[in-house]
Design an enzyme around this catalytic site. Sequence first.
Site, PDB file in Angstrom:
ATOM      1  N   SER A 249       0.830  -1.191   0.000  1.00 16.33           N
ATOM      2  CA  SER A 249       0.000   0.000   0.000  1.00 16.33           C
ATOM      3  C   SER A 249       0.877   1.258   0.000  1.00 16.33           C
ATOM      4  O   SER A 249       1.669   1.459  -0.900  1.00 16.33           O
ATOM      5  CB  SER A 249      -0.964  -0.045   1.184  1.00 16.33           C
ATOM      6  OG  SER A 249      -2.095   0.747   0.932  1.00 16.33           O
TER       7      SER A 249
ATOM      8  N   LYS B 244     -21.122  17.979   6.440  1.00 12.75           N
ATOM      9  CA  LYS B 244     -20.260  18.373   7.554  1.00 12.75           C
ATOM     10  C   LYS B 244     -20.157  17.298   8.625  1.00 12.75           C
ATOM     11  O   LYS B 244     -19.169  17.227   9.355  1.00 12.75           O
ATOM     12  CB  LYS B 244     -20.769  19.680   8.177  1.00 12.75           C
ATOM     13  CG  LYS B 244     -19.755  20.365   9.071  1.00 12.75           C
ATOM     14  CD  LYS B 244     -18.486  20.696   8.288  1.00 12.75           C
ATOM     15  CE  LYS B 244     -17.418  21.321   9.179  1.00 12.75           C
ATOM     16  NZ  LYS B 244     -16.167  21.551   8.442  1.00 12.75           N
TER      17      LYS B 244
END
Length: 235
Positions: A64, A116
């Site tokens: 990764s 949000k």
Amino acid sequence: PILNSDAILKEIDEARDNAKIKGVLFSINSPGGAVAPSIDIAYAIKELAAVKPVIAYGGDVMASGGYYSAIYATKIIANPGGMVGSIGVIMEGANIEPLMEKIGVKTQIVKQGTYKEIGTMTREWTSQERQELETLTKDTYDMFVKDVSVARKLNPANAAIFADAHVYSAARAQSVGLVDMVGTKQQAKKEMVKLSKVAEPKWKEKDKMEQFLDKVSSQASAKISSYLFGMKATL
């Protein structure tokens, strides 16, 4: 895990500017980490490789973000017993709403902006929020695949073969183009001597105290990160 790139970036800068250093061997053992630091390291190595040979050596795990950081090296070598790849992106978070209900805790939120509260732990994510996060991880994944394709001269149309979060043995990683050679660290050192064309090489390595402090720091960072909550894409 790659959580911060400041220290290694400083070392890369010093190696690039030091005329006495004719080549650099990176020994990588990382399962991945945060996106931005992994990219910082990758592009710093790209600049370094433009002026002197660089070998990235994957000993145990080069996966990764750990692999991302290595892609622009002059040559990538993996230990025969190493694991390579895991080109993918993950974003996860807990849903502690059942626990909150059990102990009688409720949240009070005031917000502006549809997304949000995205990634909140206090309830299950809405389908709209999940779609937004999937878009974000897809953007990051596409960037990861593009960089690997460019650096390793691979066809992005074959991403399902060399990417898609596959974890490969060193030999299979070589067969799909993720590494150039399968070998031990000693063989990687010999390869660096060839690339740097140094007749009598002298290796500049950290002393035992520096290595010990780095190990302690790395273990502490990993332990701290395991306790951190929050929405963050990781490689």
